[in-house]
Structures are given as structure tokens and as C-alpha cells.
Design a protein around this motif. Structure first.
Motif, PDB file in Angstrom:
ATOM      1  N   LEU A 274      -0.761  -4.987  -8.731  1.00  0.00           N
ATOM      2  CA  LEU A 274      -0.504  -5.840  -9.888  1.00  0.00           C
ATOM      3  C   LEU A 274       0.479  -6.951  -9.527  1.00  0.00           C
ATOM      4  CD1 LEU A 274      -0.170  -3.088 -12.647  1.00  0.00           C
ATOM      5  CD2 LEU A 274      -2.172  -4.529 -12.152  1.00  0.00           C
TER       6      LEU A 274
ATOM      7  N   SER B 220       0.882  -1.164   0.000  1.00  0.00           N
ATOM      8  CA  SER B 220       0.000   0.000   0.000  1.00  0.00           C
ATOM      9  C   SER B 220       0.921   1.215   0.000  1.00  0.00           C
ATOM     10  CB  SER B 220      -0.921   0.004   1.224  1.00  0.00           C
ATOM     11  OG  SER B 220      -0.150   0.092   2.408  1.00  0.00           O
TER      12      SER B 220
ATOM     13  N   GLY C 175      -1.418   8.255  -7.950  1.00  0.00           N
ATOM     14  CA  GLY C 175      -2.370   7.419  -8.675  1.00  0.00           C
ATOM     15  C   GLY C 175      -1.697   6.240  -9.360  1.00  0.00           C
ATOM     16  N   ARG C 176      -0.540   6.484  -9.981  1.00  0.00           N
ATOM     17  CA  ARG C 176       0.190   5.390 -10.636  1.00  0.00           C
ATOM     18  C   ARG C 176       0.647   4.368  -9.612  1.00  0.00           C
ATOM     19  NH1 ARG C 176       2.388   9.707 -13.477  1.00  0.00           N
ATOM     20  NH2 ARG C 176       4.400   9.540 -12.421  1.00  0.00           N
TER      21      ARG C 176
ATOM     22  N   GLN D 169      -0.711   3.678  -6.759  1.00  0.00           N
ATOM     23  CA  GLN D 169      -1.897   2.940  -6.312  1.00  0.00           C
ATOM     24  C   GLN D 169      -2.361   1.924  -7.348  1.00  0.00           C
ATOM     25  OE1 GLN D 169      -4.278   6.424  -5.465  1.00  0.00           O
ATOM     26  NE2 GLN D 169      -3.867   6.285  -3.272  1.00  0.00           N
ATOM     27  N   GLU D 170      -2.135   2.217  -8.625  1.00  0.00           N
ATOM     28  CA  GLU D 170      -2.482   1.267  -9.688  1.00  0.00           C
ATOM     29  C   GLU D 170      -1.486   0.127  -9.774  1.00  0.00           C
ATOM     30  OE1 GLU D 170      -3.901   2.148 -13.809  1.00  0.00           O
ATOM     31  OE2 GLU D 170      -3.762   4.216 -13.063  1.00  0.00           O
ATOM     32  N   ILE D 171      -0.210   0.431  -9.633  1.00  0.00           N
ATOM     33  CA  ILE D 171       0.847  -0.563  -9.819  1.00  0.00           C
ATOM     34  C   ILE D 171       0.920  -1.540  -8.653  1.00  0.00           C
ATOM     35  CG2 ILE D 171       3.364  -0.874  -9.948  1.00  0.00           C
ATOM     36  CD1 ILE D 171       3.418   1.836 -11.501  1.00  0.00           C
TER      37      ILE D 171
ATOM     38  N   HIS E 161       4.068  -6.903 -11.210  1.00  0.00           N
ATOM     39  CA  HIS E 161       4.895  -5.735 -10.882  1.00  0.00           C
ATOM     40  C   HIS E 161       5.291  -5.822  -9.410  1.00  0.00           C
ATOM     41  CE1 HIS E 161       3.889  -2.831 -14.273  1.00  0.00           C
ATOM     42  NE2 HIS E 161       3.072  -3.846 -14.509  1.00  0.00           N
TER      43      HIS E 161
END
Length: 144
Positions: free
Chosen positions: A43, A8, A35-36, A38-40, A46
Motif C-alpha cells: 500500500l 516484502s 497476512g496483514r 503482506q496486505e499492508i 502505508h
């Protein structure tokens, strides 16, 4: 120093990552960077590893599994930054070793990293870790 994989992200951690990225000349908008991240982070292909000293991020590494038509699976380190005031303390080496273990745990035995041709000191760092140069490229970009 402690290295861990981000599961997180807090705004404070994102600010520390932003600050480190700026040391290498990467300009970022904080909200977009957050934001990136939080997206990555969720995954599975990644990983973002951070090195902390006294509770502060002093280095980070982003790697990902590359699935390509033309070549076997490999992991690419897409970003590695160590605080300019903490260099020479094995932080970068330890982050690379952590990404190597992450790769091995996924059955992948090749790691690639790209580096600007102007960063000759960084080339020496990677070569000292066992990386070797396989080719030079030009990067072409198109925006719309």
C-alpha cells in the motif's frame, strides 16, 4: 543499526515482528499477522519500517497517511515497538525520524501517535522527541 522500509516480508521477519509485538502485550495469530503484513506492505499510503541490528529486527514502526473529512492530511504512527533489550539506543527515535522524512516526502507536516494512558514512560519518550499531547480519548469497540 540499519533502518529500512519493508518491501516484502519473510516468515522469519514476521516471527520477529510477532515476538516484538508480544513484548507490549499484543497477542497475535502468526498466520493472520503475516497476512496483514503482506496486505499492508504494497500500500502506497502505508509504510512499515524495521530497525535491524546484526541482521535481526530490533524495532518496527507502522505509519499511514490519514485522509479525514474534518482535518488536513496527517501521518499517524499506528505501531512502534523496540525490543526491550535494545531500548535506550536511539532506535525508537530513529524510527520516528524515518517516518518524519517519509511524511515530508509526501508533503505532510504533521505526525500523530496514540499511546495508552498507562504507558507514562512512553509519554515522556514522545515528549522528548517533540510530540505534545492534544487530547485524551476513550476507545469504543464493537465486535460481531
Amino acid at each position: 543499526m540499519d533502518i529500512s522500509q519493508l518491501e516484502s516480508i519473510t516468515e522469519a521477519e514476521a516471527l520477529e515482528i510477532l515476538s516484538l509485538s508480544e513484548q507490549l502485550g499484543y497477542g497475535n495469530n502468526f498466520e493472520m499477522l503475516l497476512g496483514r503484513l503482506q496486505e499492508i506492505i504494497p500500500l502506497k499510503d502505508h509504510a512499515i519500517f524495521v530497525a535491524k541490528a546484526e541482521g535481526k529486527i530490533v524495532g518496527w514502526l507502522h505509519c499511514l497517511i490519514c485522509l479525514r473529512v474534518e482535518s488536513p492530511l496527517f501521518v499517524e504512527v499506528t505501531g512502534l515497538v523496540v525490543d526491550e533489550n535494545a531500548r535506550g539506543q536511539q532506535i525508537g527515535k530513529n524510527l520516528i525520524e524515518t517516518s518524519k522524512k517519509w511524511s515530508q516526502n509526501r508533503g505532510i507536516s504533521t505526525i500523530r501517535i496514540r499511546c495508552n494512558v498507562l504507558r507514562t514512560e512512553t509519554h515522556k519518550f514522545y515528549q522528548a522527541l517533540g510530540f505534545f499531547s492534544t487530547k485524551e480519548q476513550k476507545v469504543f469497540e464493537m465486535s460481531w
